[in-house]
Design an enzyme around this catalytic site. Structure first.
Site, mmCIF file in Angstrom:
data_model
loop_
_atom_site.group_PDB
_atom_site.id
_atom_site.type_symbol
_atom_site.label_atom_id
_atom_site.label_comp_id
_atom_site.label_asym_id
_atom_site.label_seq_id
_atom_site.Cartn_x
_atom_site.Cartn_y
_atom_site.Cartn_z
ATOM 1 C CG ASP A 117 -2.228 0.527 1.081
ATOM 2 O OD1 ASP A 117 -2.325 1.619 0.506
ATOM 3 O OD2 ASP A 117 -3.207 -0.123 1.511
ATOM 4 C CG ASP A 162 -4.563 5.945 0.985
ATOM 5 O OD1 ASP A 162 -5.351 5.047 1.321
ATOM 6 O OD2 ASP A 162 -4.582 7.089 1.471
ATOM 7 C CD GLU A 210 -8.903 4.570 -1.311
ATOM 8 O OE1 GLU A 210 -9.770 4.265 -0.483
ATOM 9 O OE2 GLU A 210 -8.000 5.396 -1.066
ATOM 10 C CG HIS A 224 -9.005 -1.013 4.747
ATOM 11 N ND1 HIS A 224 -8.780 -1.058 3.385
ATOM 12 C CD2 HIS A 224 -8.511 0.173 5.152
ATOM 13 C CE1 HIS A 224 -8.184 0.047 2.999
ATOM 14 N NE2 HIS A 224 -8.004 0.817 4.050
ATOM 15 C CG ASP A 225 -11.347 2.427 3.823
ATOM 16 O OD1 ASP A 225 -10.834 2.397 4.960
ATOM 17 O OD2 ASP A 225 -10.724 2.750 2.797
HETATM 18 C C1 NOJ Z 1 -8.094 5.449 2.170
HETATM 19 C C2 NOJ Z 1 -7.792 4.270 3.040
HETATM 20 O O1 NOJ Z 1 -8.329 3.112 2.459
HETATM 21 C C3 NOJ Z 1 -8.379 4.582 4.401
HETATM 22 O O2 NOJ Z 1 -8.356 3.462 5.242
HETATM 23 C C4 NOJ Z 1 -7.626 5.742 4.977
HETATM 24 O O3 NOJ Z 1 -8.220 6.116 6.205
HETATM 25 C C5 NOJ Z 1 -7.635 6.946 4.040
HETATM 26 N N1 NOJ Z 1 -7.398 6.579 2.679
HETATM 27 C C6 NOJ Z 1 -6.567 7.918 4.424
HETATM 28 O O4 NOJ Z 1 -5.308 7.394 4.120
#
Ligand code: NOJ
Length: 539
Positions: free
Chosen positions: A100, A202, A264, A326-327
């Site tokens: 990542d 990210d 992402e 994970h989000d």
């Molecule tokens: C996206 C990530 O997937 C998330 O978990 C994170 O909190 C934010 N970007 C900030 O890096």
């Protein structure tokens, strides 16, 4: 490799959230040695690439997405030697390893920010985005943090605000400064030189901001739940200059053989496609999150989005699909256990690289997080909407077996998040022994996808069934068997006439892991919540 296709096109990506996968030293936190111990499991699962959420030194205000050093390993995860051993073992098994990369912001403990905040004249001052207060002393503009509150924090020592769209401890880098990107590219080279196969990047679409820092206009379509959505983010997302930046990142990957970058990006299809680059010179794949964003788990809605995505892809743009990360609340929680089987069949039979979030293969659901365990910043900062924006529930320990803490850590340890309540009945060990389990379904799906060119790289075409609850499609590849996939998103039994596809076919995988054998396509019965993959032999 099949034909000219590359590993990230033919492969299946599996995301591990390292804190939660396997603890090897009894501190209640997952680590690299733990992941290494589970490589047999991953290999048997049939996935081909593993993406690790951040493992770098970090004060963990955003659980590793606040990076204090891009070229080292956080001691809670192990040492660089542990990392090298994991990479070597993964490669020995033919598994790719994706890291990542978090280039939009650093931790406030990163040496660059420590210097930057020291004085207004520090050479690194403009590596970050600093501005004087507004005339009333407040933040320089109306930008908001994704995690609640303004996107600006005042720094007493130097009398200016710095920008952060996540927690206050995640100051954002200024990619308009000529030295910032080269420094980040060097961080990429550090890992690529070690042999890492690629990066998940990210919030890549956030990396440039409006030069004038103009106020963002209100968003008329706001659902009034998450305050961040109240503005239309035209000055913080997809800002001109972003594509040039990504092209330079891609250039670094192209210095090496067959490395990959997946970005992402939460954007509608028409805007997402720009991130492949005009000449396929940006992201190898911009993540397609539409199976997550689409809250309408119905055959017609899913069919429409698959067709819209297929239609929007640029020539040579390689597709990809994601059910969870994970989000996001877990797929089995969003659609129920029966439909989670259908969802896995969909993911592993669509055209494009699938990404599975750890635990989806056994139907893990969101865990219940007691108040004293809530630690995710958006939930802590916004208790009134914590149940919507909090991400702890989808980060609970991997459910390996029925022993204390689901086999994630030792019995005496306190895991950083409690295992979900159902771990004693929903876990790998239990599903290992059950022929019809979701785990064995997942394995059958990966095995079939990897064995069959039509499923791995073949063309996609929707098949009409005239039944609203059914989504059916065909996958074909010259010279190879083709497949008909029939997914019932509803609770009813249906008899379909799909005789146009062929006279007979053979069920090779059914979501119940029981049904199999020849069927007549002009009279095909489909049961509630059932998914079927049928082989149509080539002539
Ligand atoms: C996206 C990530 O997937 C998330 O978990 C994170 O909190 C934010 N970007 C900030 O890096």
């Amino acid at each position: 490799m099949i034909g000219d296709y590359l590993w990230w096109q033919t492969g299946i990506i599996y995301q591990i959230y390292p804190r939660s996968y396997q603890d090897s030293n009894g501190d209640g936190l997952g680590d690299l040695a733990g992941i290494r111990r589970r490589l047999d499991y991953l290999q048997k699962l049939g996935v081909t690439a593993v993406w690790l959420s951040p493992i770098y030194p970090s004060p963990m205000h955003d659980f590793g997405y606040d990076v204090a050093n891009y070229t080292d390993i956080h001691p809670i995860f192990g040492t660089m030697a542990d990392f090298d051993a994991l990479l070597a073992d993964a490669h020995e098994r033919g598994l790719k390893l994706i890291l990542d990369l978090v280039p939009n912001h650093t931790s406030d403990e990163h040496a660059w920010f420590q210097e930057s905040r020291r004085s207004r004249t520090n050479p690194k001052r403009d590596w970050y985005i600093w501005r004087d207060p507004a005339p009333d002393g407040g933040p320089p503009n109306n930008w908001l943090s994704f995690f609640g509150g303004p996107a600006w924090t005042f720094d007493e020592a130097t009398g200016q605000y710095y920008l952060h769209q996540f927690v206050t401890q995640q100051p954002e880098l200024n990619y308009r400064h000529p030295d910032v990107l080269p420094a980040m590219l060097d961080n990429m080279r550090f890992w690529l030189d070690k042999g890492v196969d690629g990066f998940r990047v990210d919030v890549i679409w956030l990396m440039m901001k409006d030069e004038l820092l103009r106020d963002e206009p209100p968003n008329p379509g706001w659902d009034s739940v998450d305050p961040h959505g109240s503005l239309n983010h035209i000055y913080t997302q997809s800002v001109p200059g972003i594509h040039d930046l990504i092209r330079q990142m891609r250039g670094v990957l192209d210095e090496y053989d067959e490395r990959m970058m997946v970005g992402e990006i939460y954007l509608p299809f028409d805007e997402l496609m720009a991130y492949y680059g005009r000449s396929q010179d940006e992201c190898h794949m911009p993540f397609n999150f539409h199976l997550i964003a689409n809250r309408n788990w119905q055959a017609t809605a899913v069919r429409e989005l698959v067709e819209a995505y297929e239609a929007a892809l640029p020539p040579n743009g390689w597709p990809n699909w994601v059910l969870g990360n994970h989000d996001q609340h877990r797929i089995a929680t969003r659609v129920g256990l029966a439909q989670a089987r259908v969802a896995n069949m969909l993911l592993l039979t669509l055209r494009g690289t699938p990404t599975t979030y750890y635990g989806e293969e056994i139907g893990m659901e969101d865990g219940h997080i007691p108040p004293e365990f809530v630690q995710d910043p958006p939930a802590v900062n916004q208790p009134e909407i914590a149940h919507i924006v909090g991400r702890d529930p989808e980060r609970t320990p991997m459910q390996w077996d029925a022993s204390p803490h689901a086999g994630f850590t030792t019995a005496a340890a306190q895991p950083w998040l409690p295992a979900a309540a159902n771990f004693s009945t929903r876990n790998v060990a239990q599903q290992e022994n059950e022929a019809t389990s979701m785990l064995n379904l997942y394995r059958a799906l990966t095995a079939l996808r990897r064995a069959e060119p039509a499923l791995m790289v073949g063309d996609y075409a929707t098949v009409e069934t005239a039944v609203a609850d059914i989504f059916a499609y065909r996958r074909t590849h010259p010279g190879a068997d083709s497949f008909l996939v029939v997914l019932n998103f509803g609770q009813g039994t249906h008899r379909l006439d799909v005789g146009d596809v062929g006279e007979t076919a053979v069920i090779v995988v059914a979501t119940d892991m029981v049904r199999h054998g020849p069927v007549t396509l002009s009279d095909l019965s489909v049961r509630p919540n059932e998914g079927l993959i049928l082989r149509i032999s080539s002539l």
